[in-house]
Motif scaffolding. Sequence first.
Motif, short mmCIF file in Angstrom:
data_model
loop_
_atom_site.label_atom_id
_atom_site.label_comp_id
_atom_site.label_asym_id
_atom_site.label_seq_id
_atom_site.Cartn_x
_atom_site.Cartn_y
_atom_site.Cartn_z
N MET A 260 11.83 66.08 -3.98
CA MET A 260 11.68 65.88 -5.41
C MET A 260 11.90 67.15 -6.23
O MET A 260 12.06 67.07 -7.45
CB MET A 260 10.27 65.33 -5.72
N LEU A 261 11.91 68.32 -5.58
CA LEU A 261 11.98 69.55 -6.36
C LEU A 261 12.60 70.69 -5.58
O LEU A 261 12.18 70.99 -4.46
CB LEU A 261 10.56 69.95 -6.80
N SER A 262 13.61 71.30 -6.17
CA SER A 262 14.18 72.56 -5.68
C SER A 262 14.17 73.56 -6.82
O SER A 262 14.18 73.18 -8.00
CB SER A 262 15.63 72.35 -5.19
N ILE B 254 9.41 69.88 -15.69
CA ILE B 254 9.13 69.34 -14.35
C ILE B 254 8.11 68.21 -14.40
O ILE B 254 8.30 67.16 -13.76
CB ILE B 254 8.64 70.45 -13.41
N ALA B 255 7.02 68.39 -15.14
CA ALA B 255 5.93 67.39 -15.10
C ALA B 255 6.40 66.02 -15.61
O ALA B 255 6.12 65.00 -14.96
CB ALA B 255 4.73 67.89 -15.89
N PRO B 256 7.10 65.91 -16.74
CA PRO B 256 7.57 64.59 -17.16
C PRO B 256 8.56 63.97 -16.18
O PRO B 256 8.57 62.75 -15.97
CB PRO B 256 8.23 64.86 -18.52
N ALA B 257 9.42 64.81 -15.58
CA ALA B 257 10.38 64.28 -14.61
C ALA B 257 9.65 63.69 -13.40
O ALA B 257 9.98 62.59 -12.94
CB ALA B 257 11.34 65.37 -14.17
N GLY C 52 9.35 59.92 -11.83
CA GLY C 52 9.86 59.69 -10.49
C GLY C 52 11.26 60.23 -10.28
O GLY C 52 11.95 59.86 -9.32
N THR C 53 11.69 61.15 -11.15
CA THR C 53 13.04 61.71 -11.08
C THR C 53 13.03 63.06 -10.37
O THR C 53 12.30 63.97 -10.78
CB THR C 53 13.61 61.89 -12.50
N PRO C 54 13.85 63.24 -9.33
CA PRO C 54 13.95 64.55 -8.67
C PRO C 54 14.54 65.60 -9.60
O PRO C 54 15.38 65.29 -10.46
CB PRO C 54 14.89 64.28 -7.49
N VAL C 55 14.14 66.86 -9.40
CA VAL C 55 14.54 67.96 -10.28
C VAL C 55 15.08 69.13 -9.46
O VAL C 55 14.51 69.49 -8.43
CB VAL C 55 13.35 68.46 -11.13
N SER D 272 18.56 59.47 -11.17
CA SER D 272 18.76 59.90 -9.78
C SER D 272 18.50 61.39 -9.59
O SER D 272 17.97 61.81 -8.56
CB SER D 272 20.20 59.58 -9.34
N LEU D 273 18.84 62.21 -10.60
CA LEU D 273 18.68 63.66 -10.43
C LEU D 273 18.74 64.35 -11.79
O LEU D 273 19.62 64.06 -12.60
CB LEU D 273 19.77 64.21 -9.53
N ALA D 274 17.83 65.28 -12.00
CA ALA D 274 17.80 66.09 -13.22
C ALA D 274 18.00 67.55 -12.87
O ALA D 274 17.50 68.03 -11.85
CB ALA D 274 16.47 65.92 -13.95
N VAL D 275 18.74 68.25 -13.71
CA VAL D 275 18.83 69.71 -13.65
C VAL D 275 18.12 70.25 -14.88
O VAL D 275 18.42 69.85 -16.02
CB VAL D 275 20.29 70.19 -13.61
N CYS D 276 17.16 71.14 -14.67
CA CYS D 276 16.38 71.72 -15.77
C CYS D 276 16.57 73.23 -15.78
O CYS D 276 16.35 73.90 -14.76
CB CYS D 276 14.90 71.37 -15.61
#
Length: 490
Positions: free
Chosen positions: A216-218, A178-181, A185-188, A159-163
Amino acid sequence: MSDSITSTIAGSHVKNGVPAWHLTSYIAGQPITSQQLLKVHSPYDNRLVGTVTLAGKADATAAIEKALQGGTALSRYERFSILDKTRQLLVERKEAIAQIISAESGLAIREARYETGRAHDVLMFAAMECLKDDGQIFSCDISPTGKARKIFTQREPLSLAVCITPFNHPLNQVAHKIAPAIAAGTPVILKPSEKTPLTAIKLVELLYEAGLPKHMLSVLLGPTAEIAEPLVKDPRVDIVSFTGSVAVGKHIASTAGYKKVILELGGNDPLIVMEDADLDLAVNLAAEGAYRNSGQRCTAVKRILVHESIADTFIQKLVAKTKEYTCGDPANPETRVGTVIDEAAAIYLESVVEQAVAQGARVLIGGKRHGALLEPTVIVNVPRNAVMVVRESFGPLAPVLTFTDIDDAIRLSNSTDYGLSSGIVTNNMAYALRFIRELKVGTVNINEVPGYRIESSPFGGIKDSGLGIKEGVIEAIKCFTYVKTFSLPW
């Protein structure tokens, strides 16, 4: 251009021919409005390279909500197209991005240009993986109690990743998360290093331009207590992927709660030179491994272990080779070693050299510091308990230690708390196989530097080098997904 004239070009201000970028944090594509600015200065000459509008705790919460609110799910082809378009945009603007990398990190411009090439490959391989389906099929009638059914698997995005990314590869480390996420299809929500945020934000802007749905990205920069800690602890976050120090990584592991945690925490990688080694190859690998990227790589050569029978000849050749690695202005194409990340880091490296000398080591070349510049340094007679070889020394240091035989080499290599990568220089297959079996590391490269890999191959370490596979887009995509199985009558 006169001293009084400043022009604005594509988000940057150029004064006296030197660009200063003025960028912002983004919540799902929307620029943040704030009076709080992060100023980014060049480690080389302390000029202002750029500013970033900072986020606060409310912005972190808003970024989570925007990501979870979601939007139309992207097809595999759409994910491919976005990543491939980003790759094309990177190629078109690679020189401008390399200039930003060099300016904010102090890395030699040749290293910055090399990094854009690596990031290109990350985007290319991640895009390619979007077009593949690694689902499996299991027939159920293969046992006496089996049924006429088949079980199928498919990967579903989290559902959501923090990187959270470090300073030392401000483009490639970000791309590797970011690219693999996105491929999965995982938002980052990205939190880049405050020391090198400009490059990370430019990559985020390329992804937006390539058509990535904004939810998808912040990307958020701000105080740790307001951004990183709340994001790491929030139960709505499914995975935290972190690259950085051991202390911070272990703190994240202890506070993240019930979620996936992927940690890359550095290395203390050896180059082991056996008595049968091709010495010219060994010397080249030692210099490249120790000095490239100003020695600021988790897979840099941080300990050079040389068989005692060839040590004198090897050292003589290494000193000669080190003279080729000119240290100076990162913007000069002839410079091979720029600064470390800041003067404080250079002062620390200078201190560990001085401590080793106090214990009986000798500096044969280099070792002088000028601000954040530290000359490539060959140091010999280094005690096995010296700080510079027990802990990770993140700079252009080449400490040489000797060993008596392969048993001693393996014991010495395994003696630190780290277990990331290693390089072995030998033409003896029996030696090579023993090192592969017995070194407690994630990677063993024969007749190559410890850090050799391609951007799609798995990369990760053990012990204090971290948890899980951190890089290599194929394995990283798996980290950002879970496996769903379903079965049907057959």
